[in-house]
Design a protein around this motif. Structure first.
Motif, PDB file in Angstrom:
ATOM      1  N   GLN A  15     -10.170  24.488 -41.192  1.00  0.00           N
ATOM      2  CA  GLN A  15     -11.632  24.541 -41.148  1.00  0.00           C
ATOM      3  C   GLN A  15     -12.177  23.480 -40.183  1.00  0.00           C
ATOM      4  N   ARG A  16     -11.623  22.292 -40.237  1.00  0.00           N
ATOM      5  CA  ARG A  16     -12.049  21.206 -39.353  1.00  0.00           C
ATOM      6  C   ARG A  16     -11.814  21.582 -37.886  1.00  0.00           C
ATOM      7  N   TYR A  17     -10.662  22.182 -37.578  1.00  0.00           N
ATOM      8  CA  TYR A  17     -10.371  22.572 -36.201  1.00  0.00           C
ATOM      9  C   TYR A  17     -11.298  23.689 -35.727  1.00  0.00           C
ATOM     10  N   HIS A  18     -11.614  24.629 -36.617  1.00  0.00           N
ATOM     11  CA  HIS A  18     -12.563  25.685 -36.242  1.00  0.00           C
ATOM     12  C   HIS A  18     -13.925  25.079 -35.902  1.00  0.00           C
ATOM     13  N   LEU A  19     -14.349  24.104 -36.689  1.00  0.00           N
ATOM     14  CA  LEU A  19     -15.621  23.442 -36.408  1.00  0.00           C
ATOM     15  C   LEU A  19     -15.577  22.693 -35.079  1.00  0.00           C
ATOM     16  N   LEU A  20     -14.467  22.037 -34.804  1.00  0.00           N
ATOM     17  CA  LEU A  20     -14.322  21.333 -33.529  1.00  0.00           C
ATOM     18  C   LEU A  20     -14.402  22.281 -32.343  1.00  0.00           C
ATOM     19  N   LEU A  21     -13.838  23.477 -32.503  1.00  0.00           N
ATOM     20  CA  LEU A  21     -13.859  24.446 -31.411  1.00  0.00           C
ATOM     21  C   LEU A  21     -15.269  24.948 -31.104  1.00  0.00           C
ATOM     22  N   LEU A  25     -16.036  20.664 -25.688  1.00  0.00           N
ATOM     23  CA  LEU A  25     -14.764  19.978 -25.489  1.00  0.00           C
ATOM     24  C   LEU A  25     -14.311  20.151 -24.050  1.00  0.00           C
ATOM     25  N   THR A  26     -13.523  19.202 -23.585  1.00  0.00           N
ATOM     26  CA  THR A  26     -12.877  19.389 -22.284  1.00  0.00           C
ATOM     27  C   THR A  26     -11.790  20.452 -22.472  1.00  0.00           C
ATOM     28  N   GLU A  27     -11.297  20.978 -21.375  1.00  0.00           N
ATOM     29  CA  GLU A  27     -10.234  21.979 -21.463  1.00  0.00           C
ATOM     30  C   GLU A  27      -8.995  21.398 -22.129  1.00  0.00           C
ATOM     31  N   GLU A  29      -8.898  18.923 -24.367  1.00  0.00           N
ATOM     32  CA  GLU A  29      -9.193  18.785 -25.801  1.00  0.00           C
ATOM     33  C   GLU A  29      -9.122  20.140 -26.504  1.00  0.00           C
ATOM     34  N   ARG A  30      -9.685  21.146 -25.865  1.00  0.00           N
ATOM     35  CA  ARG A  30      -9.684  22.494 -26.452  1.00  0.00           C
ATOM     36  C   ARG A  30      -8.253  23.006 -26.634  1.00  0.00           C
ATOM     37  N   GLN A  31      -7.413  22.804 -25.636  1.00  0.00           N
ATOM     38  CA  GLN A  31      -6.015  23.232 -25.743  1.00  0.00           C
ATOM     39  C   GLN A  31      -5.312  22.505 -26.888  1.00  0.00           C
ATOM     40  N   TYR A  32      -5.574  21.207 -27.002  1.00  0.00           N
ATOM     41  CA  TYR A  32      -4.963  20.420 -28.080  1.00  0.00           C
ATOM     42  C   TYR A  32      -5.400  20.944 -29.447  1.00  0.00           C
ATOM     43  N   VAL A  33      -6.707  21.150 -29.620  1.00  0.00           N
ATOM     44  CA  VAL A  33      -7.224  21.624 -30.912  1.00  0.00           C
ATOM     45  C   VAL A  33      -6.684  23.018 -31.216  1.00  0.00           C
ATOM     46  N   GLU A  34      -6.635  23.887 -30.230  1.00  0.00           N
ATOM     47  CA  GLU A  34      -6.101  25.235 -30.445  1.00  0.00           C
ATOM     48  C   GLU A  34      -4.631  25.186 -30.839  1.00  0.00           C
ATOM     49  N   ARG A  35      -3.870  24.291 -30.213  1.00  0.00           N
ATOM     50  CA  ARG A  35      -2.455  24.145 -30.565  1.00  0.00           C
ATOM     51  C   ARG A  35      -2.304  23.629 -31.994  1.00  0.00           C
ATOM     52  N   ARG A  36      -3.096  22.632 -32.363  1.00  0.00           N
ATOM     53  CA  ARG A  36      -3.040  22.088 -33.722  1.00  0.00           C
ATOM     54  C   ARG A  36      -3.470  23.148 -34.739  1.00  0.00           C
ATOM     55  N   LEU A  37      -4.486  23.932 -34.403  1.00  0.00           N
ATOM     56  CA  LEU A  37      -4.946  24.999 -35.278  1.00  0.00           C
ATOM     57  C   LEU A  37      -3.825  26.004 -35.516  1.00  0.00           C
ATOM     58  N   SER A  38      -3.139  26.369 -34.464  1.00  0.00           N
ATOM     59  CA  SER A  38      -2.022  27.299 -34.577  1.00  0.00           C
ATOM     60  C   SER A  38      -0.908  26.726 -35.453  1.00  0.00           C
TER      61      SER A  38
END
Length: 65
Positions: A15-21, A25-27, A29-38
């Motif tokens: 839920q926290r990662y979805h909110l961050l997305l 975000l920089t590209e 940061e977005r890649q990092y959050v998407e990877r962590r979400l996965s």
């Protein structure tokens, strides 16, 4: 129960990662959050699969993966 606590923690992180997305975000940061979400989703899927197997009377070794 430990599995319940882990499931709750993974769901909270997801839920926290979805909110961050939804923020700016920089590209990188977005890649990092998407990877962590996965990764969080994958761990949650493993936990819920294991919990279902236990409820159905199967051992962890009955499922490959």
């Amino acid at each position: 129960m430990i599995d319940d606590d882990l499931v709750r923690a993974h769901r909270n992180n997801i839920q926290r990662y979805h909110l961050l997305l939804q923020t700016t975000l920089t590209e990188f940061e977005r890649q990092y959050v998407e990877r962590r979400l996965s990764e969080e989703q994958s761990q949650l899927d493993k936990l819920t699969t294991r919990a279902q197997a236990k409820r159905n009377g199967q051992s962890d070794t009955d499922h490959a993966g």
